[in-house]
Write a protein that holds these residues in place. Structure first.
Motif, PDB file in Angstrom:
ATOM      1  N   SER A 244      63.549  73.614  32.168  1.00  0.00           N
ATOM      2  CA  SER A 244      64.539  72.706  32.633  1.00  0.00           C
ATOM      3  C   SER A 244      64.576  72.571  34.079  1.00  0.00           C
ATOM      4  N   SER A 245      64.189  73.467  35.004  1.00  0.00           N
ATOM      5  CA  SER A 245      64.268  73.515  36.345  1.00  0.00           C
ATOM      6  C   SER A 245      63.127  72.376  36.883  1.00  0.00           C
ATOM      7  N   THR A 246      62.074  72.306  36.056  1.00  0.00           N
ATOM      8  CA  THR A 246      60.773  71.650  36.471  1.00  0.00           C
ATOM      9  C   THR A 246      61.072  70.092  37.069  1.00  0.00           C
ATOM     10  N   ALA A 247      60.766  69.738  37.979  1.00  0.00           N
ATOM     11  CA  ALA A 247      61.148  68.226  38.471  1.00  0.00           C
ATOM     12  C   ALA A 247      59.884  67.670  38.991  1.00  0.00           C
ATOM     13  N   GLU A 248      58.992  68.297  39.615  1.00  0.00           N
ATOM     14  CA  GLU A 248      57.591  67.763  39.955  1.00  0.00           C
ATOM     15  C   GLU A 248      56.576  68.752  40.012  1.00  0.00           C
ATOM     16  N   ILE A 249      55.552  68.362  39.114  1.00  0.00           N
ATOM     17  CA  ILE A 249      54.260  69.311  38.949  1.00  0.00           C
ATOM     18  C   ILE A 249      53.237  68.335  39.439  1.00  0.00           C
ATOM     19  N   ASP A 250      52.579  68.768  40.611  1.00  0.00           N
ATOM     20  CA  ASP A 250      51.324  68.245  40.962  1.00  0.00           C
ATOM     21  C   ASP A 250      50.014  69.043  41.340  1.00  0.00           C
ATOM     22  N   LEU A 251      49.322  68.863  40.523  1.00  0.00           N
ATOM     23  CA  LEU A 251      48.357  69.726  39.968  1.00  0.00           C
ATOM     24  C   LEU A 251      46.815  69.168  40.436  1.00  0.00           C
ATOM     25  N   THR A 252      46.844  67.736  40.964  1.00  0.00           N
ATOM     26  CA  THR A 252      45.845  66.824  41.091  1.00  0.00           C
ATOM     27  C   THR A 252      44.497  67.525  41.718  1.00  0.00           C
ATOM     28  N   SER A 253      43.434  67.167  41.386  1.00  0.00           N
ATOM     29  CA  SER A 253      42.232  67.696  42.170  1.00  0.00           C
ATOM     30  C   SER A 253      42.024  69.123  42.423  1.00  0.00           C
ATOM     31  N   ASN A 254      41.949  69.965  41.222  1.00  0.00           N
ATOM     32  CA  ASN A 254      41.821  71.227  41.140  1.00  0.00           C
ATOM     33  C   ASN A 254      40.471  71.391  40.153  1.00  0.00           C
ATOM     34  N   ALA A 255      40.479  72.599  39.422  1.00  0.00           N
ATOM     35  CA  ALA A 255      39.638  72.805  38.453  1.00  0.00           C
ATOM     36  C   ALA A 255      40.003  73.414  37.342  1.00  0.00           C
ATOM     37  N   PHE A 256      41.185  72.846  36.886  1.00  0.00           N
ATOM     38  CA  PHE A 256      42.227  73.414  35.569  1.00  0.00           C
ATOM     39  C   PHE A 256      41.283  73.004  34.632  1.00  0.00           C
ATOM     40  N   SER A 257      41.409  74.011  33.602  1.00  0.00           N
ATOM     41  CA  SER A 257      40.678  73.595  32.193  1.00  0.00           C
ATOM     42  C   SER A 257      41.630  73.959  30.996  1.00  0.00           C
ATOM     43  N   GLY A 258      41.267  73.565  29.745  1.00  0.00           N
ATOM     44  CA  GLY A 258      41.903  73.971  28.758  1.00  0.00           C
ATOM     45  C   GLY A 258      42.929  72.924  28.275  1.00  0.00           C
ATOM     46  N   ASN A 259      43.742  73.207  27.499  1.00  0.00           N
ATOM     47  CA  ASN A 259      44.695  72.287  26.810  1.00  0.00           C
ATOM     48  C   ASN A 259      46.085  72.249  27.405  1.00  0.00           C
ATOM     49  N   LEU A 260      46.699  70.888  27.342  1.00  0.00           N
ATOM     50  CA  LEU A 260      48.058  70.800  27.452  1.00  0.00           C
ATOM     51  C   LEU A 260      48.846  71.346  26.592  1.00  0.00           C
ATOM     52  N   PRO A 261      50.143  72.026  26.537  1.00  0.00           N
ATOM     53  CA  PRO A 261      50.651  72.497  25.561  1.00  0.00           C
ATOM     54  C   PRO A 261      50.978  71.469  24.242  1.00  0.00           C
ATOM     55  N   THR A 262      51.150  71.772  23.305  1.00  0.00           N
ATOM     56  CA  THR A 262      51.575  70.801  22.058  1.00  0.00           C
ATOM     57  C   THR A 262      52.949  70.627  22.273  1.00  0.00           C
ATOM     58  N   ASN A 263      53.415  69.678  21.293  1.00  0.00           N
ATOM     59  CA  ASN A 263      54.914  68.879  21.512  1.00  0.00           C
ATOM     60  C   ASN A 263      55.722  70.114  21.774  1.00  0.00           C
ATOM     61  N   ASN A 264      55.866  71.240  20.819  1.00  0.00           N
ATOM     62  CA  ASN A 264      57.032  71.992  20.815  1.00  0.00           C
ATOM     63  C   ASN A 264      56.895  73.002  21.847  1.00  0.00           C
ATOM     64  N   GLY A 265      55.823  72.880  22.814  1.00  0.00           N
ATOM     65  CA  GLY A 265      55.906  73.926  23.975  1.00  0.00           C
ATOM     66  C   GLY A 265      56.191  72.871  25.053  1.00  0.00           C
ATOM     67  N   LEU A 266      56.748  71.710  25.152  1.00  0.00           N
ATOM     68  CA  LEU A 266      57.187  70.922  26.066  1.00  0.00           C
ATOM     69  C   LEU A 266      58.617  70.773  25.992  1.00  0.00           C
ATOM     70  N   PHE A 267      58.981  71.129  27.204  1.00  0.00           N
ATOM     71  CA  PHE A 267      60.666  70.980  27.549  1.00  0.00           C
ATOM     72  C   PHE A 267      60.803  70.524  28.898  1.00  0.00           C
ATOM     73  N   LEU A 268      60.854  69.268  29.189  1.00  0.00           N
ATOM     74  CA  LEU A 268      61.021  69.068  30.825  1.00  0.00           C
ATOM     75  C   LEU A 268      61.969  67.878  31.011  1.00  0.00           C
ATOM     76  N   PRO A 269      63.189  68.413  30.632  1.00  0.00           N
ATOM     77  CA  PRO A 269      64.227  67.315  30.731  1.00  0.00           C
ATOM     78  C   PRO A 269      64.585  66.659  31.889  1.00  0.00           C
ATOM     79  N   ASN A 270      64.061  67.131  33.401  1.00  0.00           N
ATOM     80  CA  ASN A 270      64.363  67.006  34.536  1.00  0.00           C
ATOM     81  C   ASN A 270      63.070  66.382  34.980  1.00  0.00           C
ATOM     82  N   LEU A 271      62.030  66.360  34.562  1.00  0.00           N
ATOM     83  CA  LEU A 271      60.741  65.872  35.190  1.00  0.00           C
ATOM     84  C   LEU A 271      60.781  64.558  35.700  1.00  0.00           C
ATOM     85  N   GLU A 272      60.381  64.532  36.937  1.00  0.00           N
ATOM     86  CA  GLU A 272      60.320  63.226  37.632  1.00  0.00           C
ATOM     87  C   GLU A 272      58.580  62.921  37.820  1.00  0.00           C
TER      88      GLU A 272
END
Ligand SMILES: *[C@@H]1O[C@H](CO)[C@@H](O)[C@H](O)[C@H]1NC(C)=O
Ligand SMILES: *[C@@H]1O[C@H](CO)[C@@H](O)[C@H](O)[C@H]1NC(C)=O
Ligand SMILES: *[C@@H]1O[C@H](CO)[C@@H](O)[C@H](O)[C@H]1NC(C)=O
Ligand SMILES: *[C@@H]1O[C@H](CO)[C@@H](O)[C@H](O)[C@H]1NC(C)=O
Ligand SMILES: *[C@@H]1O[C@H](CO)[C@@H](O)[C@H](O)[C@H]1NC(C)=O
Ligand SMILES: *[C@@H]1O[C@H](CO)[C@@H](O)[C@H](O)[C@H]1NC(C)=O
Ligand SMILES: *[C@@H]1O[C@H](CO)[C@@H](O)[C@H](O)[C@H]1NC(C)=O
Length: 327
Positions: A244-272
């Protein structure tokens, strides 16, 4: 041993102890005269002062009245140096480390160059260090972790190189660690996973590789994480998408791989802001994320913008919008 000799011996002992203490911690023995000396030496290592800001830094007046200097009222010791946006050019004198009561050092947006020396670590009262937008180079001094009251370290937009000192994890009150736009190499120290006070971590535009340590992604107070333009690999630790603390995630332009989490692993009520483009992620955007965001196509930049309608703030520069482009 006579009483007198015993007395002398203990006196000598006390004196030796005092001298020792003075060497260990300048604050115990220093005076406001030390502060004056430190400021004059700071001035003398400045080569360029186009606005004559330091012209009234002279011995004829009390240093507590000098431009940019703030003192504690009772002890007349320097507590802050406010010299932002002054066009000052030169080295930062190691004598700054003698300002034993300094809490704030604000030299942002000047032209300071050369190394930031380890003496900065003598500033045991330092809470806020703003050195961003200068031309400082060399390593981030290891001694910084001795400034145990530090809350803000802002060094972005310099030419700092070398590794990120893993010892910064010993700072119990560190809220902001901004190291972006430097020439730092190596990995993100896994030790940072216990800086539980950390709210903002910026490392954008450096030469950092390796994974994002799981511990870092789990920090309970982390609001902003900006790792844009590095060489980071591996999966994005899923915990970062479930906080719930997360407001800003900026990971553009790297070489991250893999999946984004599925729906039940997502809880970002304060994301901007969430920016993940220019990586090697595979899974599509989870529907819980796309449902909570308003989708806007931006044809001019060929990117899809996602806007969190709940917390959308017009004032926040071009970054108000969130764009996600996964492959
Ligand atoms: C140091 O403090 C004393 C007492 O407050 C004051 O009289 C003196 O002028 C100060 N010295 C300097 C160099 O400012
Ligand atoms: C020095 O300059 C600053 C800024 O111009 C001013 O606020 C301050 O009063 C001056 N101090 C003295 C002792 O002249
Ligand atoms: C940086 O300082 C210069 C003066 O040296 C000023 O003109 C400029 O507006 C400042 N930049 C910012 C972003 O405050
Ligand atoms: C202040 O710092 C300098 C450099 O770090 C040191 O050599 C000097 O002895 C100190 N001076 C005083 C008066 O404390
Ligand atoms: C993190 O762990 C290290 C080593 O165990 C310790 O020295 C440090 O004080 C801890 N940091 C915080 C902020 O608790
Ligand atoms: C998300 O976080 C909550 C609260 O910390 C936890 O109970 C839950 O198991 C987490 N979900 C996933 C998929 O990690
Ligand atoms: C579209 O993208 C361009 C380039 O990034 C940007 O300047 C513009 O503001 C964006 N338009 C909207 C409506 O977001």
């Amino acid at each position: 041993m006579s009483v007198r000799r015993l007395y002398n011996a203990s006196l000598m002992g006390a004196l030796a102890l005092l001298v020792h203490l003075c060497m260990v911690d300048l604050a115990i023995c220093s005076s406001n005269f030390t502060d004056q000396l430190a400021l004059l030496s700071f001035k003398s290592s400045i080569k360029n002062d186009p606005n004559n800001v330091l012209s009234n830094w002279t011995k004829e007046t009390n240093f507590c009245g000098w431009a940019g200097v703030l003192c504690s009222r009772h002890r007349q010791r320097v507590t802050s140096l406010h010299l932002r946006n002054m066009g000052l050019g030169g080295n930062i004198s190691p004598h700054v480390g003698n300002l034993s009561f300094l809490q704030l050092l604000d030299l942002r947006n000047n032209s300071f160059f050369g190394h930031l020396t380890d003496e900065i670590g003598h500033l045991r009262h330092l809470k806020t260090l703003y050195l961003f937008h200068n031309m400082l180079e060399g390593n981030i001094p290891l001694g910084l972790h001795h400034c145990q009251r530090l809350e803000v370290i802002s060094l972005e937009g310099n030419k700092f190189s070398g590794r990120i000192p893993k010892e910064l994890n010993t700072l119990p009150s560190l809220r902001i660690l901004a190291l972006g736009q430097n020439e730092l190499v190596g990995t993100i120290p896994p030790s940072f996973g216990n800086i539980s006070s950390l709210e903002e971590f910026g490392l954008n535009a450096n030469h950092i590789y390796g994974n994002v340590p799981t511990g870092l992604a789990q920090l309970p107070n982390l609001k902003i994480i900006n790792l844009v333009f590095n060489y980071l690999t591996g999966p994005i630790p899923p915990t970062i998408f479930n906080k719930s603390s997360t407001a800003e995630i900026d990971l553009t332009s790297n070489a991250f791989s893999g999946n984004l989490p599925t729906n039940n692993g997502l809880f970002l009520p304060n994301l901007e802001v969430l920016l993940l483009d220019h990586n090697q992620l595979t899974r599509n955007i989870p529907s819980s994320l796309s449902n909570s965001f308003k989708l806007t196509a931006n044809s001019s930049c060929q990117l899809v913008y996602w806007t969190n309608t709940k917390t959308f703030r017009q004032s926040k520069t071009p970054r108000t919008c969130i764009y996600l482009k996964i492959n």
